[in-house]
Design a protein around this motif. Structure first.
Motif, PDB file in Angstrom:
ATOM      1  N   SER A  87       0.825  -1.217   0.000  1.00 46.02           N
ATOM      2  CA  SER A  87       0.000   0.000   0.000  1.00 46.02           C
ATOM      3  C   SER A  87       0.859   1.268   0.000  1.00 46.02           C
ATOM      4  N   ALA A  88       2.167   1.112  -0.131  1.00 45.23           N
ATOM      5  CA  ALA A  88       3.044   2.290  -0.171  1.00 45.23           C
ATOM      6  C   ALA A  88       2.664   3.166  -1.367  1.00 45.23           C
ATOM      7  N   THR A  89       2.781   4.453  -1.191  1.00 47.40           N
ATOM      8  CA  THR A  89       2.388   5.384  -2.247  1.00 47.40           C
ATOM      9  C   THR A  89       3.392   5.332  -3.402  1.00 47.40           C
ATOM     10  N   LEU A  90       2.852   5.319  -4.615  1.00 52.51           N
ATOM     11  CA  LEU A  90       3.711   5.320  -5.802  1.00 52.51           C
ATOM     12  C   LEU A  90       3.741   6.714  -6.409  1.00 52.51           C
ATOM     13  N   GLY A  91       4.902   7.108  -6.888  1.00 47.81           N
ATOM     14  CA  GLY A  91       5.047   8.403  -7.539  1.00 47.81           C
ATOM     15  C   GLY A  91       4.882   8.285  -9.048  1.00 47.81           C
ATOM     16  N   PRO A  92       5.142   9.400  -9.747  1.00 47.82           N
ATOM     17  CA  PRO A  92       5.049   9.370 -11.202  1.00 47.82           C
ATOM     18  C   PRO A  92       6.058   8.391 -11.798  1.00 47.82           C
TER      19      PRO A  92
ATOM     20  N   VAL B 115       8.824  -0.454  -9.192  1.00 49.55           N
ATOM     21  CA  VAL B 115       9.885   0.067 -10.053  1.00 49.55           C
ATOM     22  C   VAL B 115       9.581   1.511 -10.429  1.00 49.55           C
ATOM     23  N   GLU B 116      10.657   2.176 -10.841  1.00 49.76           N
ATOM     24  CA  GLU B 116      10.496   3.481 -11.489  1.00 49.76           C
ATOM     25  C   GLU B 116      11.171   3.383 -12.847  1.00 49.76           C
ATOM     26  N   VAL B 117      10.511   3.939 -13.858  1.00 50.85           N
ATOM     27  CA  VAL B 117      11.043   3.866 -15.212  1.00 50.85           C
ATOM     28  C   VAL B 117      11.386   5.281 -15.681  1.00 50.85           C
ATOM     29  N   ASP B 118      12.627   5.442 -16.121  1.00 49.93           N
ATOM     30  CA  ASP B 118      13.040   6.711 -16.731  1.00 49.93           C
ATOM     31  C   ASP B 118      12.460   6.735 -18.147  1.00 49.93           C
ATOM     32  N   GLN B 119      11.501   7.623 -18.354  1.00 55.19           N
ATOM     33  CA  GLN B 119      10.757   7.612 -19.623  1.00 55.19           C
ATOM     34  C   GLN B 119      11.619   8.044 -20.801  1.00 55.19           C
TER      35      GLN B 119
ATOM     36  N   ALA C 149       2.979  -1.846 -15.224  1.00 54.65           N
ATOM     37  CA  ALA C 149       2.165  -0.880 -14.478  1.00 54.65           C
ATOM     38  C   ALA C 149       2.725   0.531 -14.602  1.00 54.65           C
ATOM     39  N   ALA C 150       4.051   0.632 -14.693  1.00 57.49           N
ATOM     40  CA  ALA C 150       4.675   1.960 -14.771  1.00 57.49           C
ATOM     41  C   ALA C 150       4.597   2.561 -16.161  1.00 57.49           C
ATOM     42  N   THR C 151       4.517   1.725 -17.186  1.00 55.66           N
ATOM     43  CA  THR C 151       4.619   2.223 -18.564  1.00 55.66           C
ATOM     44  C   THR C 151       3.352   2.009 -19.379  1.00 55.66           C
ATOM     45  N   GLY C 152       2.493   1.118 -18.926  1.00 56.10           N
ATOM     46  CA  GLY C 152       1.339   0.764 -19.748  1.00 56.10           C
ATOM     47  C   GLY C 152       1.703  -0.166 -20.900  1.00 56.10           C
ATOM     48  N   LYS C 153       2.920  -0.674 -20.904  1.00 58.23           N
ATOM     49  CA  LYS C 153       3.345  -1.586 -21.978  1.00 58.23           C
ATOM     50  C   LYS C 153       3.681  -2.948 -21.386  1.00 58.23           C
ATOM     51  N   ARG C 154       3.323  -4.007 -22.111  1.00 55.77           N
ATOM     52  CA  ARG C 154       3.677  -5.362 -21.689  1.00 55.77           C
ATOM     53  C   ARG C 154       5.042  -5.739 -22.264  1.00 55.77           C
ATOM     54  N   PHE C 155       5.862  -6.336 -21.445  1.00 53.71           N
ATOM     55  CA  PHE C 155       7.174  -6.784 -21.908  1.00 53.71           C
ATOM     56  C   PHE C 155       7.209  -8.304 -21.917  1.00 53.71           C
ATOM     57  N   THR C 156       7.194  -8.840 -23.101  1.00 57.91           N
ATOM     58  CA  THR C 156       7.086 -10.287 -23.243  1.00 57.91           C
ATOM     59  C   THR C 156       8.436 -10.933 -23.553  1.00 57.91           C
TER      60      THR C 156
END
Lengths: 750, 168, 288
Positions: free
Chosen positions: A435-440, A614-618, A727-734
């Motif tokens: 339940s930890a808060t997630l940032g951008p 995770v955090e993703v550098d866009q 979840a961070a990117t909206g993209k699936r990595f297969t």
């Protein structure tokens, strides 16, 4: 059993072998030396696929200092006769140790040299003349199963249920598990998700390269010092490959610098034996890191297609999983285990699991921590996640709705006894990290994992010292703290402190036959033998007390490390502690020793649920792991610190597999990254603290409720990280690894 | 090729050995001096298992030629404990179960000791980056980092009291 | 490898004489690239010339209007120099990014330059601050701009018998600062997939008056980018200027596909890093 109040089990004593390891005294594989010892070097194939037309080893002998040189033709022709198939096909193993007629991967051993210095041995190896007829490499599943594929083994016949290819083929085996009516299942589903996933070959990455020292005596007896997960396996396999009688071989395991399954087989030992026999001197062979990467233990690259159907209420209905695993040069990928694990965490009324073992001209795969399971889970757990997403359900909620529990039947047959899968899900859901808060640009992933765990054969002996301390000896090399756990078990039964027990790793002549340290079986199966032997010791101690007191055995009970009168007998005597009884051993019947052997057909399976943020550098696609949580059912944690260590270590390996690790082959089948610089395992700054929650649902098959914990932790992370990145990117990595270029391309829609 | 004679200081004691001119310090320690506590994991400077101190600086001994240590001072894992007294890091590694197989442990302890000598109160991030050159495949680093930070806290507790007294 | 003779000259002239008499002899500084190459059979030198006992090649000093870094000074010693950290933080950052702590205890600035890897971390940082290589030969010393020092992968402008003695960095002018960034898949221990170094000067009104932008790992040698610099000069280093810096860096990159990255990825990310490094340098210059 579950009511038992433990005094030692569950405590965290300092490990018995720790002092040697923090001071540099512990001897690992490469730390042994003998007087007059020669150094060896191995000549390896420069081609991924070629026939050996001829080998002339004689020029090597002209190099000053060279004392012996061998090639594959100096070994007996391997046959499938004999009884030591439990570690795999002996001819394949022999041909992997040293090529005879054909090389099947770049780095395949073709000859070996022993000399007075390592440089002389290397110069000698360079002088060996090998004529090759180069054949086309076969570097992926598609080309291996193509109709016009170059065939690796002319005699390979595909095993398994029809339809399978008729020979010749590169498909070694098909495994098929099914239940219900798959078409009906998808028809009954409201949501169907289907995706295909790929994973590259990855290496176990143990920090200690393979190493061995061999001494042969004039009577033909052979002593092998080596770093191995299984000294008895080394003995049996080396006997098979060299033709030496098993009883003439003694294997002394060194301390082992990591294995993760990769040190369950043999590479150097038969070569060193043969070089030692020919030179009459001890021979040492140590692999370079590059040799480790080129010629030992990766696990399979995999291609997994998952189709899964669910009802609107979140009930999973049907799943079809088709898996192709690369075995490398010889049959034996872990696709069978992958099939067993793929769907075993959830109840599906309708399922098909179809697995194919495919040979390619790459290094022969070896076991790697829960072999086969992470590759399957990478696909299945992402599809489960996507089903939850489509249904608008929390991913843990969906898993709880479908999680297997006691009395459910696994797709591979057995009915589950008490298991703790649901408990891991509940604990994960309660964990503050969920339940930890997630940032951008941050995302959270969930994934679960299953591993069946192994039983196999184990033995143990316990000896009492005259001062009341004890020695326990087993045949399991200690790869991650098992000696401490073994001492705890003896201490628990005897009612003494763990520090009063000396745990030893025996060699093949001082310990009873014991299968590998692997399969998450040591604390479980070897632990059962230790407990049984310790209970025998307690019985003998009671007998001695009965004799001293002049009462029957049932007049003596054992409490807190002391014989106390029971059943009203001899109630006037003072209790006798262990040291007092031990001091009188000689007068009361002689030494007190016990041994026990077990061969449990099954083990309690392990389940885990992991959380990853995770955090993703866009702009660069780089993924940073912010939080990682592992929740696992350990049955009963004997030494919780080392259980946590297994959970954390498995998670770290899985994170590496997810984000950066991969074998990179060029078009000729040459590994381009055979070192720690470009084979990118996680470093300390890549990871956060890895939070652990140990769940304890007692395993009914073990007297303390222990279940194996070593392998399950590597099953969830691949999908857990992928779900977090999704979840961070909206993209699936297969496709693994989820490396920065891949992530950026997906974000930018390239 | 004639072997070279090297005079140096190892763990505070003068030492001499013979070596090939192109032999690494790692090989010389292990093979000529029987100091096998320093481990080889890669021989390319990428794993940290062979970490030693050279004139007070942390280096990978596989990346040092043995003749280079002529007249210099080398510190290895064998010199970390003093007499029968473990260094606090060694004790904390044991208490925190910060090792599993143990092959990387000597390198970690030598490197962590160098960290605490330079930075007695590192943050978790500083410890992780300082130790990024030491690969561990067993532990996931969690317990190693905890052991290092706990050692720092304990040593600072002692040192802190002494400092306060002196400053007071 | 084991039998290659080893010598440790005590002076530049002695080293130059040794190098002049043996074209196959190799200078051994930190050895962190060279030893790996020799063990891998990539190079087969006839002799090791260890230059770490030559006082002129060791240490960092700030003299007059420049900073002098001896070529055999390990990265860790450079990074720990407080005045250097203050004056050229980007160069300090680059030395702190070379390999592990252990490697930084060995790897030297001279070695990083002479190994001439297109991905060397210090090179773009040094180019950005206008550093010069001081080279000694039998005929005396000469200076070569860092951007001209590497002539291709593994190749330098050094003539046979020449030795890189030191690197000279001009002391930055007022309101001038630098920064260096690189991208690696992990957080440590990797070779740069791309790197970017920027140094710039701000006028009193916050307008950029001078700039140098250099990028690494995207061409056979590190590149000094005139256009990217031009995008900064006259701007307030705002988003628009940074976007033009990024575009210029991407346009100038001529990367390859290899095990460490793809062409498409390197082109994109070199622009990202160039603009980020420029923003950091501008912030630092603001504060001066």
């Amino acid at each position: 059993m579950s009511e038992r109040k433990f005094k030692q089990v569950g405590t965290r004593p300092i490990r018995h072998d720790g002092l040697e390891k923090v001071t540099g005294r512990a001897n690992f594989g490469a730390d042994y030396s003998l007087p007059g010892m020669l150094q060896g070097a191995v000549l390896r194939s420069p081609h991924a696929h070629a026939k050996i037309v001829s080998i002339d080893t004689s020029p090597a002998l002209e190099v000053e200092g060279v004392k012996a040189v061998i090639s594959g033709r100096d070994f007996p022709i391997p046959t499938r006769e004999g009884d030591r198939q439990q570690y795999g096909d002996v001819p394949d193993l022999a041909n992997n140790v040293i090529a005879r007629d054909k090389v099947l991967y770049h780095g395949h051993a073709v000859a070996a040299v022993a000399a007075t210095t390592i440089e002389a041995a290397q110069r000698g190896a360079e002088k060996i003349r090998v004529e090759y007829e180069v054949l086309p490499p076969v570097l992926d599943i598609e080309s291996a199963i193509a109709p016009d594929a170059a065939i690796l083994h002319d005699d390979l016949v595909c095993q398994g249920p029809a339809p399978v290819p008729s020979s010749p083929t590169n498909v070694a085996r098909r495994t098929l598990l099914s239940g219900g009516d798959i078409e009906q299942g998808f028809a009954d589903s409201d949501v169907v998700v289907e995706r295909e996933f790929t994973t590259p070959m990855v290496h176990q990455g143990y920090i200690e390269p393979h190493a061995t020292v061999v001494e042969t005596l004039e009577n033909g007896n052979v002593t092998i010092w080596c770093c191995t997960q299984g000294p008895f396996a080394v003995r049996g396999l080396t006997a098979s490959v060299t033709g030496i009688e098993l009883s003439k071989i003694k294997v002394i395991p060194s301390e082992i610098g990591g294995g993760f399954g990769g040190k369950t087989t043999i590479y150097l030992e038969p070569l060193a034996v043969e070089l030692s026999r020919r030179s009459g001197r001890p021979v040492k062979l140590v692999m370079s890191r590059e040799e480790v990467f080129r010629a030992t233990g990766p696990t399979s690259a995999g291609r997994v297609r998952v189709k899964m159907g669910a009802r609107k209420d979140g009930r999973l209905v049907a799943a079809e999983v088709v898996m192709y695993y690369e075995a490398g040069a010889f049959p034996g990928s872990p696709v069978g285990a992958g099939c067993m694990c793929a769907l075993s965490a959830y109840c599906f009324d309708h399922f098909v699991i179809d697995g194919y073992d495919v040979v390619t001209t790459k290094p022969r795969v070896a076991a790697y921590r829960a072999p086969g399971a992470p590759i399957a889970a990478f696909g299945v757990e992402q599809v489960v996640d996507e089903v939850a997403e489509r249904l608008g359900l929390d991913p843990i909620e969906l898993r709880l709705l479908n999680a297997v529990q006691e009395n459910d039947v696994a797709p591979y047959g057995p009915k589950y006894q008490a298991i703790g899968f649901r408990e891991t899900l509940e604990e994960a859901r309660k964990h503050p990290n969920y339940s930890a808060t997630l940032g951008p640009n941050q995302g959270r992933g969930v994934a679960s994992g299953f591993w069946f765990n192994a039983g196999l054969q184990s033995s143990a002996s316990v000896h009492m010292n005259e001062d009341g301390t004890a020695i326990v000896t087993t045949g399991n090399p200690d790869i991650g703290g098992s000696r401490a756990a073994q001492a705890i078990m003896v201490a628990e039964e005897l009612g003494i402190g763990a520090e009063q027990v000396v745990p030893l790793v025996g060699d093949t002549e001082s310990a009873g036959y014991t299968d590998l340290t692997g399969g998450s079986r040591t604390a479980y199966a070897t632990g059962m033998a230790i407990i049984e032997a310790s209970q025998d010791i307690v019985r003998q101690l009671r007998e001695r007390a009965a004799k001293i007191w002049g009462v029957e055995l049932d007049g003596v009970a054992w409490e807190d490390g002391r014989a106390v009168p029971s059943n009203g007998a001899a109630s006037d005597v003072e209790p006798l502690n262990l040291a007092e009884i031990a001091a009188q051993m000689g007068a009361t019947g002689g030494p007190i020793v016990a041994q026990a052997a077990v061969s449990p057909p099954m083990a309690g399976p392990g389940f885990a649920t992991h959380l990853c943020d995770v955090e993703v550098d866009q702009e660069t696609g780089k993924v940073t792991v912010l939080r990682y949580t592992t929740v696992q059912d350990a049955g009963k944690a004997v030494h919780p610190s080392y259980v946590e260590g297994q959970m954390q270590g498995g998670a770290a390996q899985g994170i590496g597999w997810a984000l950066n690790e991969e074998y990179i082959f060029d078009e000729n089948g040459v590994v381009e990254n055979p070192g720690f610089l470009d084979y990118r395992m996680p470093v300390a700054s890549d990871l956060p603290m890895i939070d652990t929650v140990i769940v304890e649902v007692a395993n009914p098959l073990h007297p303390y409720g222990v279940r194996g914990v070593g392998e399950t932790p590597i099953v969830p992370p691949l999908a857990c990280v992928a779900n977090a990145v999704a979840a961070a990117t909206g993209k699936r990595f297969t496709d693994l690894p989820i490396s920065p270029p891949r992530v950026l391309a997906a974000i930018d829609g390239d | 090729m004639a072997r070279m004679h090297v005079e140096t200081t190892i763990n505070g004691e003068s030492a001499e050995f013979l070596c090939q001119p192109g032999e690494s310090l790692l090989d010389a320690l292990r093979n000529e001096l029987n100091l096998t506590g320093t481990k080889e994991g890669c021989n390319t400077g990428d794993c940290g298992a062979c970490s030693v101190m050279l004139d007070g600086r942390l280096v990978p001994s596989c990346m040092v030629l043995a003749p280079e240590v002529e007249g210099r001072s080398v510190g290895t894992i064998e010199g970390v404990a003093q007499g029968d007294e473990l260094h606090p890091l060694q004790q904390k590694f044991l208490e925190h179960a910060a090792l599993q197989c143990g092959i990387c442990t000597p390198g970690f302890i030598v490197a962590a000791k160098a960290l605490l000598e330079k930075n007695p109160d590192p943050t978790e991030e500083e410890a992780r980056y300082w130790l990024a050159g030491n690969l561990c495949r067993c532990t996931g680093y969690d317990k190693i980092i905890r052991a290092v930070l706990d050692t720092a806290a304990e040593m600072n507790g002692t040192n802190g009291a002494a400092t306060n007294g002196a400053a007071g | 490898m084991q039998s290659i003779p080893y010598q440790a000259p005590a002076s530049v002239s002695e080293a130059v004489a040794l190098l002049g008499s043996d074209a196959e002899a190799r200078v051994l500084a930190g050895g962190t690239d060279l030893l790996v190459q020799v063990r891998g059979g990539v190079r087969k030198p006839s002799a090791w010339i260890d230059v770490k006992r030559i006082p002129d090649l060791l240490g960092v000093s700030v003299e007059g209007d420049s900073i002098r870094i001896g070529a055999a000074t390990p990265a860790a010693v450079i990074f720990e120099h407080p005045e250097l950290q203050r004056l050229v933080p980007g160069v300090a950052e680059a030395t702190d990014l070379i390999g592990s702590t252990q490697i930084q205890g060995r790897a030297t600035l001279g070695g990083n330059l002479c190994n001439a890897s297109p991905a060397a971390d210090t090179t773009p940082a040094l180019i950005a601050v206008g550093a010069q290589c001081i080279v000694a030969g039998s005929g005396g010393e000469r200076e070569i701009a860092v951007e001209a020092f590497a002539t291709g992968p593994g190749q330098t402008a050094l003539a046979q018998g020449e030795l890189l003695v030191a690197v000279r960095i001009p002391k930055p002018a007022a309101r001038t600062a630098d920064a260096y960034l690189r991208l690696i898949p992990r957080t440590e221990m990797d070779i740069a997939v791309v790197g970017a170094g920027v140094a710039l000067t701000l006028g009193d009104d916050g307008t950029c008056t001078q700039a140098r932008v250099a990028i690494g790992a995207v061409a056979p040698t590190a590149l000094l980018l005139e256009e990217a610099a031009a995008a900064l000069v006259g701007s307030r280093v705002d988003d628009d200027a940074l976007a033009r810096v990024a575009a210029a860096a991407t346009a100038a990159a001529r990367p390859i596909d290899d095990k460490r990255g793809t062409i498409a990825y390197r082109r994109k990310v070199v622009g990202v890093l160039a603009k980020r490094a420029a923003a950091i340098a501008a912030n630092r210059a603001q504060e001066r």
